[in-house]
Scaffold this active site. Structure first.
Site, short mmCIF file in Angstrom:
data_model
loop_
_atom_site.label_atom_id
_atom_site.label_comp_id
_atom_site.label_asym_id
_atom_site.label_seq_id
_atom_site.Cartn_x
_atom_site.Cartn_y
_atom_site.Cartn_z
N ASN A 10 0.85 -1.20 0.00
CA ASN A 10 0.00 0.00 0.00
C ASN A 10 0.88 1.24 0.00
O ASN A 10 0.38 2.35 0.22
CB ASN A 10 -0.93 0.01 1.22
CG ASN A 10 -2.12 -0.92 1.00
OD1 ASN A 10 -2.67 -1.01 -0.09
ND2 ASN A 10 -2.51 -1.64 2.04
N HIS A 13 4.34 5.45 -2.88
CA HIS A 13 5.55 5.77 -3.67
C HIS A 13 5.91 4.59 -4.59
O HIS A 13 6.21 4.77 -5.76
CB HIS A 13 6.74 6.07 -2.75
CG HIS A 13 6.48 7.23 -1.84
ND1 HIS A 13 6.44 8.52 -2.29
CD2 HIS A 13 6.23 7.27 -0.52
CE1 HIS A 13 6.18 9.32 -1.27
NE2 HIS A 13 6.04 8.59 -0.19
N ASP A 70 10.91 -7.06 -1.93
CA ASP A 70 11.55 -6.89 -0.63
C ASP A 70 12.93 -6.29 -0.89
O ASP A 70 13.58 -6.63 -1.89
CB ASP A 70 11.67 -8.22 0.12
CG ASP A 70 11.78 -8.01 1.62
OD1 ASP A 70 11.34 -6.95 2.12
OD2 ASP A 70 12.31 -8.89 2.32
N PHE A 152 13.87 8.50 1.58
CA PHE A 152 13.39 7.89 2.82
C PHE A 152 14.41 6.86 3.30
O PHE A 152 15.43 6.63 2.64
CB PHE A 152 12.02 7.21 2.58
CG PHE A 152 12.09 6.02 1.67
CD1 PHE A 152 12.19 6.18 0.30
CD2 PHE A 152 12.10 4.72 2.18
CE1 PHE A 152 12.28 5.09 -0.55
CE2 PHE A 152 12.18 3.62 1.34
CZ PHE A 152 12.26 3.82 -0.04
P1 IMP Z 1 11.10 -2.58 1.88
O1 IMP Z 1 11.35 -4.02 1.60
O2 IMP Z 1 10.96 -1.75 0.62
O3 IMP Z 1 10.01 -2.34 2.86
O4 IMP Z 1 12.41 -1.99 2.53
C1 IMP Z 1 12.96 -2.43 3.74
C2 IMP Z 1 13.70 -1.30 4.40
O5 IMP Z 1 14.84 -0.96 3.58
C3 IMP Z 1 12.89 -0.02 4.52
O6 IMP Z 1 12.27 0.09 5.75
C4 IMP Z 1 13.92 1.07 4.36
O7 IMP Z 1 14.44 1.39 5.63
C5 IMP Z 1 15.00 0.43 3.52
N1 IMP Z 1 14.90 0.87 2.13
C6 IMP Z 1 14.28 0.25 1.11
N2 IMP Z 1 14.43 0.93 -0.03
C7 IMP Z 1 15.17 2.02 0.28
C8 IMP Z 1 15.64 3.11 -0.48
O8 IMP Z 1 15.42 3.24 -1.69
N3 IMP Z 1 16.36 4.03 0.19
C9 IMP Z 1 16.63 3.94 1.52
N4 IMP Z 1 16.20 2.97 2.28
C10 IMP Z 1 15.46 1.98 1.67
#
Ligand code: IMP
Length: 197
Positions: A10, A13, A70, A152
């Protein structure tokens, strides 16, 4: 009717990013669009396992073709940590980006080797297309202190090797970041896969 695929998130971005890349060829639905309010468990010990768990959850419980991602930050001097635990690195309830970043900088305090990479894994699970996994990687370094306010997560402390001016992701605009980022690369790999289906 356009082919519908659920993106198991959800996060607006991420949804906008994928919708921009696929254009009009496909209809990308969010979890909210299919009334899925489940707290999908991320119990895998690798990025591949977690993206597969999420894709399978939607495919099996809701019957839609599904894409799930992920992402992890893999730091060489920390033996690949925080990796699959990037979102829950600091103690507490998790998903506290500031606390995660502070802990990373603390653990990197005396490390000379600052090499790191972001890796995104995307799994596509479809009734006719079967299962496909793509990944995107961006290599870089962990800075000594946060720089920049865009983006972020760990963006302020990650300096991609491809930035000739040694800018952190948080000092770039979103187009510049997407052009070289882990997620941008994985998303484009996914798109070329979808185009050939
Ligand atoms: P997710 O699998 O996209 O939820 O990412 C896991 C964690 O990796 C997130 O909570 C962020 O802290 C970090 N993360 C993922 N993508 C990025 C990015 O493009 N820049 C910085 N941190 C990221």
């Amino acid at each position: 009717m356009k082919r519908q695929i659920v993106f198991a998130t959800n996060n607006i971005h991420k949804l906008n990013e994928l919708r921009a890349v696929v254009g009009n060829s496909l209809s990308i639905l969010s979890l909210a669009d299919i009334n899925c309010n489940d707290d999908i468990p991320e119990t895998g010990s690798t990025l591949e396992e977690n993206s597969m768990i999420k894709a399978r959850w939607v495919r099996e419980k809701y019957g839609y073709d599904c894409i799930a991602d992920d992402t992890g930050l893999e730091v060489e001097a920390l033996d690949g940590a925080p990796g699959v635990y990037s979102a829950r690195y600091a103690p507490g309830n998790g998903h506290d980006s500031q606390a995660n970043m502070n802990l990373l900088l603390l653990n990197m305090k005396d490390k000379k080797n600052r090499k790191a990479r972001f890796r995104t894994v995307i799994t596509l699970l479809g009734e006719t297309s079967g299962c496909h996994v793509v990944e995107g990687i961006v290599e870089g370094m962990i800075s000594d202190e946060p720089r920049g306010t865009n983006g972020f997560g760990y963006d302020p402390v990650f300096i991609p090797d491809e930035s000739s001016e040694h800018l952190s992701f948080a000092q770039m605009d979103s187009d510049a970041k997407n052009a070289i980022s882990h997620r941008g690369r994985a998303t484009r790999a996914l798109l070329s896969l979808l185009k050939n289906m």
